[in-house]
Design a protein around this motif. Structure first.
Motif, PDB file in Angstrom:
ATOM      1  N   SER A  82      72.509 -26.584 -41.326  1.00  0.00           N
ATOM      2  CA  SER A  82      73.578 -26.213 -42.296  1.00  0.00           C
ATOM      3  C   SER A  82      72.992 -26.341 -43.844  1.00  0.00           C
ATOM      4  CB  SER A  82      74.669 -27.124 -42.119  1.00  0.00           C
ATOM      5  OG  SER A  82      75.606 -27.166 -43.104  1.00  0.00           O
TER       6      SER A  82
ATOM      7  N   GLU B 160      71.056 -23.115 -44.755  1.00  0.00           N
ATOM      8  CA  GLU B 160      72.068 -22.098 -45.069  1.00  0.00           C
ATOM      9  C   GLU B 160      72.651 -22.272 -46.453  1.00  0.00           C
ATOM     10  OE1 GLU B 160      74.493 -22.535 -41.357  1.00  0.00           O
ATOM     11  OE2 GLU B 160      73.363 -21.116 -40.244  1.00  0.00           O
ATOM     12  N   THR B 161      73.137 -23.765 -46.902  1.00  0.00           N
ATOM     13  CA  THR B 161      73.552 -23.945 -47.868  1.00  0.00           C
ATOM     14  C   THR B 161      72.809 -23.493 -49.315  1.00  0.00           C
ATOM     15  OG1 THR B 161      75.194 -25.420 -47.429  1.00  0.00           O
ATOM     16  CG2 THR B 161      74.673 -25.484 -49.615  1.00  0.00           C
TER      17      THR B 161
ATOM     18  N   ILE C  80      70.296 -21.165 -49.131  1.00  0.00           N
ATOM     19  CA  ILE C  80      70.188 -19.824 -48.951  1.00  0.00           C
ATOM     20  C   ILE C  80      71.356 -18.901 -49.758  1.00  0.00           C
ATOM     21  CG2 ILE C  80      70.370 -17.685 -47.439  1.00  0.00           C
ATOM     22  CD1 ILE C  80      68.816 -19.193 -45.473  1.00  0.00           C
ATOM     23  N   ASN C  81      72.651 -19.455 -49.310  1.00  0.00           N
ATOM     24  CA  ASN C  81      73.807 -19.093 -50.021  1.00  0.00           C
ATOM     25  C   ASN C  81      73.829 -19.359 -51.329  1.00  0.00           C
ATOM     26  OD1 ASN C  81      74.781 -18.242 -47.592  1.00  0.00           O
ATOM     27  ND2 ASN C  81      75.931 -20.152 -47.136  1.00  0.00           N
ATOM     28  N   ASP C  82      73.230 -20.394 -51.961  1.00  0.00           N
ATOM     29  CA  ASP C  82      73.183 -20.755 -53.323  1.00  0.00           C
ATOM     30  C   ASP C  82      72.013 -20.058 -54.117  1.00  0.00           C
ATOM     31  OD1 ASP C  82      75.208 -22.468 -53.023  1.00  0.00           O
ATOM     32  OD2 ASP C  82      73.992 -24.351 -53.031  1.00  0.00           O
ATOM     33  N   GLY C  83      71.283 -19.240 -53.250  1.00  0.00           N
ATOM     34  CA  GLY C  83      70.254 -18.301 -54.008  1.00  0.00           C
ATOM     35  C   GLY C  83      69.248 -19.337 -54.725  1.00  0.00           C
TER      36      GLY C  83
ATOM     37  N   GLU D 130      65.177 -17.187 -41.966  1.00  0.00           N
ATOM     38  CA  GLU D 130      66.280 -16.192 -42.728  1.00  0.00           C
ATOM     39  C   GLU D 130      66.127 -16.488 -44.143  1.00  0.00           C
ATOM     40  OE1 GLU D 130      70.008 -17.744 -41.254  1.00  0.00           O
ATOM     41  OE2 GLU D 130      69.393 -17.086 -39.329  1.00  0.00           O
ATOM     42  N   ALA D 131      65.403 -17.626 -44.484  1.00  0.00           N
ATOM     43  CA  ALA D 131      65.381 -18.035 -45.908  1.00  0.00           C
ATOM     44  C   ALA D 131      64.137 -17.036 -46.467  1.00  0.00           C
ATOM     45  CB  ALA D 131      65.234 -19.530 -46.154  1.00  0.00           C
TER      46      ALA D 131
ATOM     47  N   ALA E  64      65.237 -13.747 -47.269  1.00  0.00           N
ATOM     48  CA  ALA E  64      66.203 -13.814 -48.106  1.00  0.00           C
ATOM     49  C   ALA E  64      65.408 -13.697 -49.785  1.00  0.00           C
ATOM     50  CB  ALA E  64      67.295 -14.601 -48.377  1.00  0.00           C
TER      51      ALA E  64
END
Length: 352
Positions: free
Chosen positions: A105, A108-109, A111-114, A134-135, A138
């Motif tokens: 988690s 994933e945070t 990643i979402n924060d870029g 995944e990171a 991205a």
């Protein structure tokens, strides 16, 4: 036998190891800028690096396990301290956890924060492989620390301690002690960590292989669980089973607090006591003559990971290499620390 006498006999071996380790510690990250002429009258050259100069700000996320062990606490604090040295790092540290789902988690945070890069010491390398991949997909540079992912695609680079090398260093040092103290067919004991872990198996294999080079082997072996309590219990069992021991190697200085307590309770000190990891406790014992040596398992791994993550995110490399890009894999040295060189390693010692 005093620590002073012991260290005098082993000075040559340690001096070689120390020089190698100091050279490794002294090498910093340098840029691709060529050497420039010095301003001094000698007209020589000196290395010029702009890597430590402030560049574009990069966002680096860091996630590691819970700091429930002295070495892990040192890993986390060293990473944060290293990040604080740079004005161009926006450092975001997740709360330490031993739950792989929680750590997934956290990633994933990030990643979402870029974020630009992630430095990750996974609770479980296999469990974190998918999210780390995944990171990378991205476009985020992932630096894997200490516990490896199960796929080469999950990280741009990996920073590791040398578990097998720890065993080799401990075994080679033990061989030197055997030779210089004329111990003959020495009684050598090993107090391992958790036997089911690959890192423990690697350390034991390195120790066994190094001992074989001088015709020695492990006569007594017990395993603990990297805790003070388990270390004391395992060491007590070992001492009860063997009336006399020449050399003992304990894999982990955190569990070594309990190991040392067992030695003291049994009033046994006839052996050379070698530790592992490089805690501040161990180094103080070396200084006071209560311990022969310890083998370093660098607590700088995540800090080194932060430096490399910054270089990767800023598209810099290592000019000390002919191939100037950041390597795919960095394995840190496992030097022996004893009375001759303990002062220079003391700053790396972590509190158990």
């Amino acid at each position: 036998m005093s620590a002073t006498a012991r260290s005098r006999r082993t000075r040559n071996l340690v001096r070689i190891g120390a020089l190698t380790a100091v050279a490794a510690l002294a090498v910093g990250c340098t840029s691709n800028t060529p050497a420039a002429e010095s301003d001094d009258d000698g007209g020589g050259t000196s290395a010029v690096s702009d890597n430590d100069e402030t560049g574009d700000t990069v966002v680096i996320g860091f996630s590691g396990p819970a700091a429930d062990h002295g070495w892990l606490a040192a890993i986390n604090s060293a990473a944060q301290s290293e990040a604080e040295k740079y004005d161009d790092i926006d450092f975001r540290i997740a709360e330490g956890t031993n739950d792989p789902s929680m750590q997934i988690s956290h990633v994933e945070t990030f990643i979402n924060d870029g974020v630009d890069a992630i430095v990750l010491l996974p609770t479980d390398g296999a469990a974190l492989t998918e999210v780390a991949t995944e990171a990378m997909q991205a476009g985020i540079q992932v630096v894997n620390v200490d516990r490896e992912f199960s796929s080469e695609f999950a990280a741009r680079t990996t920073v590791l301690g040398d578990n097998y090398g720890m065993g080799v260093s401990a075994g080679t040092y033990a061989c030197q002690l055997v030779e210089e103290n004329d111990l003959g067919d020495a009684v050598i004991a090993e107090i391992a960590g958790i036997d089911s872990l690959p890192l423990t198996q690697d350390r034991s294999q390195g120790f066994e292989d190094a001992l074989a080079e001088c015709g020695q082997d492990v006569d007594r072996r017990v395993a603990a669980e990297f805790t003070v309590e388990s270390g004391e219990a395992a060491a007590s069992n070992l001492l009860q089973a063997a009336n006399e021991i020449d050399i003992i190697w304990n894999h982990d200085d955190d569990q070594g607090v309990g190991v040392k307590a067992a030695f003291d309770n049994a009033d046994r000190d006839e052996f050379f006591f070698i530790g592992g990891a490089g805690s501040a406790n161990a180094m103080r014992w070396i200084e006071s003559g209560e311990m022969e040596a310890t083998v370093l398992y660098p607590p700088t791994q995540a800090a080194d990971g932060v430096r490399l993550a910054r270089l990767l995110a800023q598209e810099k490399g290592l000019a000390d290499l002919v191939q100037v890009e950041v390597p795919r894999r960095v394995v840190l040295n496992a030097p022996v620390v004893n009375a001759d060189n303990v002062e220079q390693y003391m700053p790396l010692g972590f509190e158990s």
